[in-house]
Design an enzyme around this catalytic site. Structure first.
Site, PDB file in Angstrom:
ATOM      1  N   LYS A 104       2.121  -3.412   7.355  1.00 28.08           N
ATOM      2  CA  LYS A 104       2.419  -3.605   5.926  1.00 28.08           C
ATOM      3  C   LYS A 104       3.874  -3.235   5.640  1.00 28.08           C
ATOM      4  CE  LYS A 104       0.059  -4.684   2.971  1.00 28.08           C
ATOM      5  NZ  LYS A 104      -0.354  -6.014   2.429  1.00 28.08           N
ATOM      6  N   THR A 135       0.817  -1.215   0.000  1.00 27.43           N
ATOM      7  CA  THR A 135       0.000   0.000   0.000  1.00 27.43           C
ATOM      8  C   THR A 135       0.852   1.267   0.000  1.00 27.43           C
ATOM      9  OG1 THR A 135      -1.481   1.267   1.452  1.00 27.43           O
ATOM     10  CG2 THR A 135      -0.114  -0.340   2.519  1.00 27.43           C
ATOM     11  N   ASP A 136       0.241   2.384  -0.397  1.00 28.31           N
ATOM     12  CA  ASP A 136       0.935   3.680  -0.312  1.00 28.31           C
ATOM     13  C   ASP A 136       1.058   4.157   1.135  1.00 28.31           C
ATOM     14  OD1 ASP A 136      -1.764   4.276   0.106  1.00 28.31           O
ATOM     15  OD2 ASP A 136      -1.892   5.854  -1.414  1.00 28.31           O
ATOM     16  N   GLU A 137       0.271   3.548   2.050  1.00 21.79           N
ATOM     17  CA  GLU A 137       0.236   4.069   3.426  1.00 21.79           C
ATOM     18  C   GLU A 137       1.561   3.875   4.161  1.00 21.79           C
ATOM     19  OE1 GLU A 137      -3.392   3.516   5.508  1.00 21.79           O
ATOM     20  OE2 GLU A 137      -4.519   3.149   3.675  1.00 21.79           O
ATOM     21  N   TYR A 153      -1.896  -0.469  10.976  1.00 18.67           N
ATOM     22  CA  TYR A 153      -2.021  -1.154   9.673  1.00 18.67           C
ATOM     23  C   TYR A 153      -0.803  -0.855   8.797  1.00 18.67           C
ATOM     24  CZ  TYR A 153      -3.359  -1.647   4.747  1.00 18.67           C
ATOM     25  OH  TYR A 153      -3.366  -1.949   3.410  1.00 18.67           O
TER      26      TYR A 153
HETATM   27  P1  NAD Z   1      -9.672  -7.369   2.115  1.00 13.99           P
HETATM   28  O1  NAD Z   1      -9.654  -7.032   3.566  1.00 13.99           O
HETATM   29  O2  NAD Z   1     -10.888  -7.066   1.308  1.00 13.99           O
HETATM   30  O3  NAD Z   1      -9.360  -8.931   1.907  1.00 13.99           O
HETATM   31  C1  NAD Z   1      -8.351  -9.595   2.582  1.00 13.99           C
HETATM   32  C2  NAD Z   1      -8.516 -11.091   2.314  1.00 13.99           C
HETATM   33  O4  NAD Z   1      -7.442 -11.780   2.990  1.00 13.99           O
HETATM   34  C3  NAD Z   1      -9.808 -11.681   2.840  1.00 13.99           C
HETATM   35  O5  NAD Z   1     -10.378 -12.542   1.882  1.00 13.99           O
HETATM   36  C4  NAD Z   1      -9.382 -12.462   4.077  1.00 13.99           C
HETATM   37  O6  NAD Z   1     -10.232 -13.560   4.365  1.00 13.99           O
HETATM   38  C5  NAD Z   1      -7.992 -12.887   3.686  1.00 13.99           C
HETATM   39  N1  NAD Z   1      -7.122 -13.162   4.845  1.00 13.99           N
HETATM   40  C6  NAD Z   1      -6.943 -12.370   5.951  1.00 13.99           C
HETATM   41  N2  NAD Z   1      -6.087 -12.953   6.803  1.00 13.99           N
HETATM   42  C7  NAD Z   1      -5.696 -14.128   6.228  1.00 13.99           C
HETATM   43  C8  NAD Z   1      -4.798 -15.171   6.614  1.00 13.99           C
HETATM   44  N3  NAD Z   1      -4.134 -15.113   7.773  1.00 13.99           N
HETATM   45  N4  NAD Z   1      -4.635 -16.205   5.776  1.00 13.99           N
HETATM   46  C9  NAD Z   1      -5.296 -16.285   4.600  1.00 13.99           C
HETATM   47  N5  NAD Z   1      -6.162 -15.333   4.194  1.00 13.99           N
HETATM   48  C10 NAD Z   1      -6.363 -14.263   4.992  1.00 13.99           C
HETATM   49  O7  NAD Z   1      -8.393  -6.643   1.512  1.00 13.99           O
HETATM   50  P2  NAD Z   1      -8.201  -5.925   0.095  1.00 13.99           P
HETATM   51  O8  NAD Z   1      -8.729  -4.553   0.183  1.00 13.99           O
HETATM   52  O9  NAD Z   1      -8.642  -6.835  -0.981  1.00 13.99           O
HETATM   53  O10 NAD Z   1      -6.601  -5.800   0.078  1.00 13.99           O
HETATM   54  C11 NAD Z   1      -5.783  -6.837  -0.466  1.00 13.99           C
HETATM   55  C12 NAD Z   1      -4.333  -6.448  -0.333  1.00 13.99           C
HETATM   56  O11 NAD Z   1      -4.099  -5.213  -0.999  1.00 13.99           O
HETATM   57  C13 NAD Z   1      -3.881  -6.223   1.113  1.00 13.99           C
HETATM   58  O12 NAD Z   1      -2.593  -6.736   1.255  1.00 13.99           O
HETATM   59  C14 NAD Z   1      -3.882  -4.710   1.264  1.00 13.99           C
HETATM   60  O13 NAD Z   1      -2.931  -4.301   2.227  1.00 13.99           O
HETATM   61  C15 NAD Z   1      -3.498  -4.278  -0.128  1.00 13.99           C
HETATM   62  N6  NAD Z   1      -3.999  -2.946  -0.534  1.00 13.99           N
HETATM   63  C16 NAD Z   1      -5.321  -2.628  -0.437  1.00 13.99           C
HETATM   64  C17 NAD Z   1      -5.767  -1.390  -0.875  1.00 13.99           C
HETATM   65  C18 NAD Z   1      -7.225  -1.012  -0.821  1.00 13.99           C
HETATM   66  O14 NAD Z   1      -7.573   0.136  -1.140  1.00 13.99           O
HETATM   67  N7  NAD Z   1      -8.136  -1.912  -0.472  1.00 13.99           N
HETATM   68  C19 NAD Z   1      -4.858  -0.453  -1.392  1.00 13.99           C
HETATM   69  C20 NAD Z   1      -3.506  -0.817  -1.468  1.00 13.99           C
HETATM   70  C21 NAD Z   1      -3.084  -2.073  -1.052  1.00 13.99           C
HETATM   71  P1  TYD Z   2     -10.677   4.088   4.186  1.00 10.80           P
HETATM   72  O1  TYD Z   2     -11.629   3.673   3.108  1.00 10.80           O
HETATM   73  O2  TYD Z   2     -10.819   3.488   5.549  1.00 10.80           O
HETATM   74  O3  TYD Z   2      -9.203   3.901   3.597  1.00 10.80           O
HETATM   75  P2  TYD Z   2      -7.764   4.384   4.202  1.00 10.80           P
HETATM   76  O4  TYD Z   2      -7.909   4.772   5.607  1.00 10.80           O
HETATM   77  O5  TYD Z   2      -6.974   3.128   4.008  1.00 10.80           O
HETATM   78  O6  TYD Z   2      -7.327   5.502   3.296  1.00 10.80           O
HETATM   79  O7  TYD Z   2     -10.800   5.665   4.359  1.00 10.80           O
HETATM   80  C1  TYD Z   2     -10.561   6.572   3.282  1.00 10.80           C
HETATM   81  C2  TYD Z   2     -10.622   7.974   3.843  1.00 10.80           C
HETATM   82  O8  TYD Z   2     -11.961   8.229   4.291  1.00 10.80           O
HETATM   83  C3  TYD Z   2      -9.733   8.166   5.068  1.00 10.80           C
HETATM   84  O9  TYD Z   2      -9.177   9.485   5.021  1.00 10.80           O
HETATM   85  C4  TYD Z   2     -10.695   8.060   6.241  1.00 10.80           C
HETATM   86  C5  TYD Z   2     -12.009   8.568   5.680  1.00 10.80           C
HETATM   87  N1  TYD Z   2     -13.234   7.976   6.252  1.00 10.80           N
HETATM   88  C6  TYD Z   2     -14.260   8.810   6.726  1.00 10.80           C
HETATM   89  O10 TYD Z   2     -14.154  10.047   6.701  1.00 10.80           O
HETATM   90  N2  TYD Z   2     -15.371   8.223   7.259  1.00 10.80           N
HETATM   91  C7  TYD Z   2     -15.534   6.870   7.334  1.00 10.80           C
HETATM   92  O11 TYD Z   2     -16.591   6.393   7.865  1.00 10.80           O
HETATM   93  C8  TYD Z   2     -14.497   6.030   6.813  1.00 10.80           C
HETATM   94  C9  TYD Z   2     -14.613   4.535   6.877  1.00 10.80           C
HETATM   95  C10 TYD Z   2     -13.366   6.625   6.283  1.00 10.80           C
END
Ligand code: NAD
Ligand code: TYD
Length: 354
Positions: A165, A135-137, A161
């Site tokens: 990561k 992630t970018d975070e 988080y």
């Molecule tokens: P998500 O929370 O929707 O899904 C995570 C999945 O991992 C779920 O299906 C869960 O059951 C599985 N999981 C959790 N713990 C596990 C374990 N111990 N063993 C096996 N499976 C397990 O997450 P997402 O949003 O699809 O993100 C996927 C990846 O991308 C993550 O690594 C996250 O850090 C990264 N990412 C997400 C975003 C975003 O905006 N969602 C952005 C950048 C990077």
């Molecule tokens: P989120 O979707 O939780 O992603 P991340 O924290 O990984 O960027 O949140 C996106 C942005 O929205 C973040 O700045 C927090 C804000 N946010 C709210 O203002 N209200 C909410 O209820 C949630 C879930 C997020």
């Protein structure tokens, strides 16, 4: 060696989109290893459930015996590692699971993959890839005038988080540097699209707006994120897997910085247009609530490297992507009903009670 890649966390938001896209695109077979936490949902994969080229394995990435047997049985040429705990607010309330899965789980996976890769020979050993999705975070927070994050920006994670990561990214890097494991790391900005669990900003706002519930915006709503349509992210991962240089990291972003308040207003207007009208515009539901502790002010991604080296650029505009996404949540009531029962309700009640 079979052309079967192992995907971890493939029942989650991005992983399931990646599996569906990969199976449709080419002849790849996929094994999906997922623990099915609250965020994992096999419904996302109904379209491929009976497909010969797809197998689901229920299990934890930290279960080394299971991972070892799976590697021995399927002999994959690549692993794409999505599995993680992914929600910042949950990491603030309880970081334990984030350490367990994101750090310990990734470490366990790396150890088993290192042993497996160490036993490969010749071309198979050269061609093997471990792609770590991050992630970018991990880069921390930007000021309004700072340049966007690049691959050389120093790590500065602020939430549990992000720290978990970042730790996993460092282990992946170290396994390349020390043992020569052929790894690739991608760092991506905020994704949106179908199958995202509605604890995250965009789906939460769509569903609350649909139902006429308050729309809880943290702090002053001026925090900025870069948003990328999930299918674009999946294509970027496929490009890095196919053509990325071993040991490199690639930033993936949408070139689309937006303030949270603007995102929420856009969602309100689209729900007004597509769903049953309420008595008043949905923007009136916007409620400013207590800020997230340590809330990062701004993320922005410089995704020139992946464009220059691999020719990837996002295809979807934010306007078309967000419209598709709002429509999808409004049209898929059964999916929504399924994921918003039980533990979901409990999270919403606890988290937003104050
Ligand atoms: P998500 O929370 O929707 O899904 C995570 C999945 O991992 C779920 O299906 C869960 O059951 C599985 N999981 C959790 N713990 C596990 C374990 N111990 N063993 C096996 N499976 C397990 O997450 P997402 O949003 O699809 O993100 C996927 C990846 O991308 C993550 O690594 C996250 O850090 C990264 N990412 C997400 C975003 C975003 O905006 N969602 C952005 C950048 C990077
Ligand atoms: P989120 O979707 O939780 O992603 P991340 O924290 O990984 O960027 O949140 C996106 C942005 O929205 C973040 O700045 C927090 C804000 N946010 C709210 O203002 N209200 C909410 O209820 C949630 C879930 C997020």
């Amino acid at each position: 060696m079979e052309n079967t890649i192992i995907v971890t966390g493939g029942a989650g938001f991005i992983g399931s989109n990646f599996i569906l896209q990969s199976i449709e695109r080419d002849s790849t077979s996929i094994v999906n290893l997922d623990k099915l936490t609250y965020a994992g949902n096999l419904r996302n994969l109904e379209a491929v459930a009976n497909e010969r080229r797809y197998e689901f394995v229920h299990g934890d990435i930290a279960d080394r015996t299971l991972v070892r047997r799976l590697l021995e049985r399927r002999k994959p040429p690549a692993i794409v590692h999505f599995a993680a705990e992914s929600h910042v607010d949950r990491s603030i309330r309880g970081p334990d699971d984030f350490i367990r899965t994101n750090v310990d789980g990734t470490f366990a996976l790396l150890e088993e993959v290192r042993a497996y890769w160490g036993n490969l020979a010749g071309q198979e050993r050269i061609d093997f890839r471990f792609l770590h999705v991050s992630t970018d975070e991990v880069y921390g927070s930007l000021g309004p005038e700072d340049p966007p994050f690049s691959e050389t920006t120093p790590y500065s994670p602020n939430s549990p988080y992000a720290a978990s990561k970042a730790a996993s990214d460092h282990f992946v890097r170290a396994y390349h540097h020390t043992y020569g494991l052929p790894v690739l790391t991608t760092n991506c900005s905020n994704n949106y699209g179908r199958f995202q669990f509605p604890e995250k900003l965009i789906p939460l706002m769509i569903l609350n707006a649909r139902d006429g519930k308050p729309l809880p915006v943290y702090g002053d709503g001026q925090n900025v994120r870069d948003w990328l349509y999930v299918e674009d992210h999946c294509e970027a991962i496929a490009a890095v897997l196919a053509r990325g240089t071993v040991g490199q990291t690639y930033n993936i972003g949408g070139w689309n910085e937006r303030r949270n308040i603007d995102i929420v207003e856009t969602v309100c207007d689209l729900v007004d247009e597509i769903a049953v009208p309420l008595g008043a515009p949905r923007r009136t539901l916007i409620t400013f609530v207590k800020d997230r502790p340590g809330h990062d002010r701004r993320y922005a991604m410089d995704a020139t490297k992946i464009e220059r080296e691999l020719g990837w650029r996002p295809r979807e505009t934010f306007e078309s992507g967000i419209r598709k996404t709002v429509r999808w949540y409004l049209e898929n009531e059964e999916w929504v009903r399924d994921v918003t029962s039980g533990s979901y309700r409990q999270w919403i009640e606890t988290h937003y009670s104050s």
